[in-house]
Design a protein around this motif. Structure first.
Motif, PDB file in Angstrom:
ATOM      1  N   PHE A 155       0.919  -1.150   0.039  1.00 53.21           N
ATOM      2  CA  PHE A 155      -0.078   0.091   0.053  1.00 53.21           C
ATOM      3  C   PHE A 155       0.850   1.221   0.137  1.00 53.21           C
ATOM      4  CE2 PHE A 155      -2.312   3.387   2.361  1.00 53.21           C
ATOM      5  CZ  PHE A 155      -3.631   3.512   1.403  1.00 53.21           C
ATOM      6  N   VAL A 156       1.945   1.261   0.937  1.00 49.56           N
ATOM      7  CA  VAL A 156       2.793   2.483   0.857  1.00 49.56           C
ATOM      8  C   VAL A 156       3.366   2.631  -0.569  1.00 49.56           C
ATOM      9  CG1 VAL A 156       4.874   3.445   1.849  1.00 49.56           C
ATOM     10  CG2 VAL A 156       3.353   2.269   3.333  1.00 49.56           C
ATOM     11  N   ALA A 157       4.082   1.599  -1.209  1.00 48.37           N
ATOM     12  CA  ALA A 157       4.664   1.533  -2.263  1.00 48.37           C
ATOM     13  C   ALA A 157       3.691   2.027  -3.604  1.00 48.37           C
ATOM     14  CB  ALA A 157       5.449   0.304  -2.686  1.00 48.37           C
ATOM     15  N   THR A 158       2.351   1.701  -3.381  1.00 53.77           N
ATOM     16  CA  THR A 158       1.584   2.226  -4.241  1.00 53.77           C
ATOM     17  C   THR A 158       1.236   3.676  -4.407  1.00 53.77           C
ATOM     18  OG1 THR A 158       0.481  -0.012  -4.493  1.00 53.77           O
ATOM     19  CG2 THR A 158      -0.842   1.765  -5.316  1.00 53.77           C
ATOM     20  N   VAL A 159       1.011   3.931  -2.929  1.00 55.03           N
ATOM     21  CA  VAL A 159       0.495   5.610  -2.856  1.00 55.03           C
ATOM     22  C   VAL A 159       1.808   6.308  -3.149  1.00 55.03           C
ATOM     23  CG1 VAL A 159       0.250   6.985  -0.945  1.00 55.03           C
ATOM     24  CG2 VAL A 159      -0.850   5.152  -0.856  1.00 55.03           C
ATOM     25  N   LEU A 160       2.959   6.003  -2.889  1.00 52.57           N
ATOM     26  CA  LEU A 160       4.125   6.707  -3.200  1.00 52.57           C
ATOM     27  C   LEU A 160       4.132   6.628  -4.945  1.00 52.57           C
ATOM     28  CD1 LEU A 160       6.825   5.790  -0.874  1.00 52.57           C
ATOM     29  CD2 LEU A 160       5.689   7.705  -0.971  1.00 52.57           C
TER      30      LEU A 160
ATOM     31  N   TRP B 264      15.292   6.239  -6.815  1.00 59.58           N
ATOM     32  CA  TRP B 264      15.346   5.932  -5.572  1.00 59.58           C
ATOM     33  C   TRP B 264      13.645   5.193  -5.208  1.00 59.58           C
ATOM     34  CZ3 TRP B 264      11.320   6.958  -2.166  1.00 59.58           C
ATOM     35  CH2 TRP B 264      10.429   8.172  -2.409  1.00 59.58           C
ATOM     36  N   LEU B 265      12.637   5.534  -5.888  1.00 59.10           N
ATOM     37  CA  LEU B 265      11.551   5.228  -5.835  1.00 59.10           C
ATOM     38  C   LEU B 265      11.394   3.835  -6.403  1.00 59.10           C
ATOM     39  CD1 LEU B 265       8.649   4.847  -4.671  1.00 59.10           C
ATOM     40  CD2 LEU B 265       7.856   6.594  -6.240  1.00 59.10           C
ATOM     41  N   ALA B 266      11.882   3.694  -7.784  1.00 60.74           N
ATOM     42  CA  ALA B 266      11.845   2.521  -8.641  1.00 60.74           C
ATOM     43  C   ALA B 266      12.798   1.463  -7.929  1.00 60.74           C
ATOM     44  CB  ALA B 266      12.588   2.857  -9.818  1.00 60.74           C
ATOM     45  N   PHE B 267      13.875   1.747  -7.220  1.00 59.76           N
ATOM     46  CA  PHE B 267      14.475   0.711  -6.509  1.00 59.76           C
ATOM     47  C   PHE B 267      13.585   0.198  -5.350  1.00 59.76           C
ATOM     48  CE2 PHE B 267      18.391   1.899  -8.631  1.00 59.76           C
ATOM     49  CZ  PHE B 267      19.026   0.668  -8.839  1.00 59.76           C
ATOM     50  N   PHE B 268      13.027   1.116  -4.439  1.00 64.39           N
ATOM     51  CA  PHE B 268      12.007   0.807  -3.547  1.00 64.39           C
ATOM     52  C   PHE B 268      10.959  -0.197  -3.858  1.00 64.39           C
ATOM     53  CE2 PHE B 268       8.166   1.481  -0.927  1.00 64.39           C
ATOM     54  CZ  PHE B 268       8.644   1.242   0.167  1.00 64.39           C
ATOM     55  N   ASN B 269      10.470   0.094  -5.063  1.00 62.40           N
ATOM     56  CA  ASN B 269       9.510  -0.803  -5.706  1.00 62.40           C
ATOM     57  C   ASN B 269       9.745  -2.184  -6.030  1.00 62.40           C
ATOM     58  OD1 ASN B 269       7.621   1.390  -5.518  1.00 62.40           O
ATOM     59  ND2 ASN B 269       7.552   1.871  -7.609  1.00 62.40           N
ATOM     60  N   VAL B 270      10.965  -2.302  -6.493  1.00 66.94           N
ATOM     61  CA  VAL B 270      11.971  -3.604  -6.781  1.00 66.94           C
ATOM     62  C   VAL B 270      12.141  -4.286  -5.274  1.00 66.94           C
ATOM     63  CG1 VAL B 270      13.759  -4.746  -7.781  1.00 66.94           C
ATOM     64  CG2 VAL B 270      12.915  -2.875  -8.980  1.00 66.94           C
ATOM     65  N   ALA B 271      12.477  -3.531  -4.391  1.00 71.80           N
ATOM     66  CA  ALA B 271      12.642  -4.364  -3.152  1.00 71.80           C
ATOM     67  C   ALA B 271      11.416  -4.657  -2.545  1.00 71.80           C
ATOM     68  CB  ALA B 271      13.127  -3.329  -2.378  1.00 71.80           C
ATOM     69  N   VAL B 272      10.199  -4.008  -2.843  1.00 64.89           N
ATOM     70  CA  VAL B 272       9.053  -4.364  -2.450  1.00 64.89           C
ATOM     71  C   VAL B 272       8.537  -5.619  -3.179  1.00 64.89           C
ATOM     72  CG1 VAL B 272       6.596  -3.598  -2.224  1.00 64.89           C
ATOM     73  CG2 VAL B 272       8.302  -1.960  -1.616  1.00 64.89           C
ATOM     74  N   CYS B 273       8.923  -5.672  -4.354  1.00 58.91           N
ATOM     75  CA  CYS B 273       8.221  -6.890  -5.193  1.00 58.91           C
ATOM     76  C   CYS B 273       9.149  -8.141  -4.924  1.00 58.91           C
ATOM     77  CB  CYS B 273       8.561  -6.605  -6.734  1.00 58.91           C
ATOM     78  SG  CYS B 273       7.322  -5.331  -7.218  1.00 58.91           S
TER      79      CYS B 273
ATOM     80  N   ARG C 137       8.479   5.254 -16.792  1.00 58.40           N
ATOM     81  CA  ARG C 137       9.833   5.488 -17.636  1.00 58.40           C
ATOM     82  C   ARG C 137      10.942   4.695 -16.592  1.00 58.40           C
ATOM     83  NH1 ARG C 137       8.892  11.527 -20.072  1.00 58.40           N
ATOM     84  NH2 ARG C 137       7.093  11.148 -21.049  1.00 58.40           N
ATOM     85  N   GLN C 138      10.559   3.672 -16.058  1.00 59.56           N
ATOM     86  CA  GLN C 138      11.734   3.247 -15.391  1.00 59.56           C
ATOM     87  C   GLN C 138      11.658   1.540 -16.011  1.00 59.56           C
ATOM     88  OE1 GLN C 138      14.180   4.120 -13.977  1.00 59.56           O
ATOM     89  NE2 GLN C 138      13.644   6.098 -13.116  1.00 59.56           N
ATOM     90  N   PRO C 139      11.586   1.193 -17.202  1.00 61.82           N
ATOM     91  CA  PRO C 139      11.504   0.127 -17.713  1.00 61.82           C
ATOM     92  C   PRO C 139      12.522  -0.889 -17.292  1.00 61.82           C
ATOM     93  CG  PRO C 139      12.243   1.338 -19.452  1.00 61.82           C
ATOM     94  CD  PRO C 139      11.947   2.276 -18.231  1.00 61.82           C
ATOM     95  N   ALA C 140      13.562  -0.714 -17.011  1.00 67.54           N
ATOM     96  CA  ALA C 140      14.778  -1.718 -16.668  1.00 67.54           C
ATOM     97  C   ALA C 140      14.456  -2.279 -15.528  1.00 67.54           C
ATOM     98  CB  ALA C 140      16.078  -1.051 -16.703  1.00 67.54           C
ATOM     99  N   LEU C 141      14.227  -1.379 -14.278  1.00 66.68           N
ATOM    100  CA  LEU C 141      13.801  -1.691 -13.231  1.00 66.68           C
ATOM    101  C   LEU C 141      12.558  -2.529 -12.984  1.00 66.68           C
ATOM    102  CD1 LEU C 141      15.107   0.940 -11.028  1.00 66.68           C
ATOM    103  CD2 LEU C 141      16.324  -1.176 -11.291  1.00 66.68           C
TER     104      LEU C 141
END
Length: 336
Positions: free
Chosen positions: A45-50, A63-72, A110-114
């Protein structure tokens, strides 16, 4: 170009993400211990809101893209730690669609690689935990397809945006070129009409006399030729008052040069008439032998500079004395 409101896209993504959260809450009775699943729901939920914050830029911060990858990578570990991979867990595997949605958002921003890294982590985890066959039954393939479609659409939209900007720039340049050509054509027509008005009577006289002109008529032709040159070189330095004073100065023997270098093109209307009338008065009020009027440089507060030079006294040369330099009889800077 057809555009989709950003608010509508964010709303649809928020609805999908909320649906996954509701599925996770609905299936909390299936895990042996609901604590890890609750933590996974909160983190998702936090990752989605951000990721869907309305005022965020189009390109997701790194930093947010890396955070989303860590969440996944973390959500599957938390949820399946309380599940049995050998049985059908139903909605308890809500995290599969949730990861696909979050990576789709990441790819769209626009963060397709991550986004591919996050989707790949989901695939690897599913194969290790439940085997390759689970990729289809748990919907992992569908999540990967979502990410692929998002990457393709993001690239296509980015290219369409670049093409639209290039077309707009080309259209603007074409419009400016057309306007410039029309202005040049109008300028040529005005100058040609003025030239015809000046030269036509004398040309008809030359034809009528078969080219046999008197000395006075030949001199008049020279005056007309100089006036035609003024129309070409003087351009905006000319109005009827300036033309009359320039011709009067030439008839008394002065050499008059008008040079418009395009630095007063921004002056129009009454302001331009004031400048030209001041120029006409300056030419008519001097007895200088040589008069030069030219526009000032760019960025100058002066519109036109007028210089009048008087030649040295010829009697000094006759007496064997050295002739002095021409004297400045007129120096005038006409302000804008």
């Amino acid at each position: 170009m057809i555009t989709v409101p950003r608010g509508l896209v964010l709303s649809l993504a928020a609805l999908f993400s909320t649906y996954h959260v509701l599925l996770g809450i609905y299936s909390l009775n299936q895990p042996r211990t609901p604590g890890p699943a609750v933590l996974a729901i909160v983190v998702y939920f936090v990752a989605t809101v951000l990721s869907l914050w309305p005022t965020s830029p189009m390109r997701m911060p790194l930093w947010l893209a890396f955070f989303n990858v860590a969440v996944c990578a973390m959500i599957p570990l938390l949820v399946v730690s309380q599940l049995d991979g050998s049985v059908d867990n139903g909605y308890a595997t809500w995290y599969v669609a949730a990861v696909g949605t979050l990576m789709t958002i990441t790819a769209t921003r626009r963060q397709p690689a991550l986004a591919w890294v996050g989707a790949g982590a989901l695939v690897v985890h599913t194969v290790v935990w439940a085997g390759p066959a689970a990729l289809g039954s748990m919907g992992v393939i569908g999540s990967v397809v979502w990410v692929a479609v998002a990457v393709i659409l993001a690239r296509a939209l980015a290219k369409a945006g670049r093409d639209a900007r290039q077309y707009a720039l080309a259209e603007r340049e074409a419009t400016e070129w057309q306007a410039a050509q029309e202005a040049h054509l109008y300028e040529r027509q005005v100058r040609l009409a003025q030239t015809i008005r000046l030269a036509a009577p004398m040309l008809r006289r030359i034809i009528d006399r078969g080219g046999d002109l008197t000395a006075e008529q030949r001199q008049e032709c020279r005056y007309l030729e100089a006036a035609v040159r003024d129309e070409i070189r003087g351009r905006k330095l000319l109005n009827d008052a300036v033309r009359d004073q320039v011709m009067a100065a030439r008839r008394r023997g002065a050499i008059v040069t008008l040079l418009d270098e395009g630095n007063i093109d921004d002056i129009r209307g009454p302001e331009l008439e004031t400048v030209l009338n001041t120029l006409a008065a300056a030419i008519g009020g001097t007895t200088a032998d040589s008069i030069i009027a030219r526009t000032a440089g760019d960025g100058s507060a002066t519109a036109v500079t007028v210089v009048g030079l008087s030649s040295a006294d010829a009697r000094l040369s006759a007496l064997g004395q050295e002739s002095p330099e021409p004297e400045v009889d007129l120096w005038l800077e006409i302000p804008r």
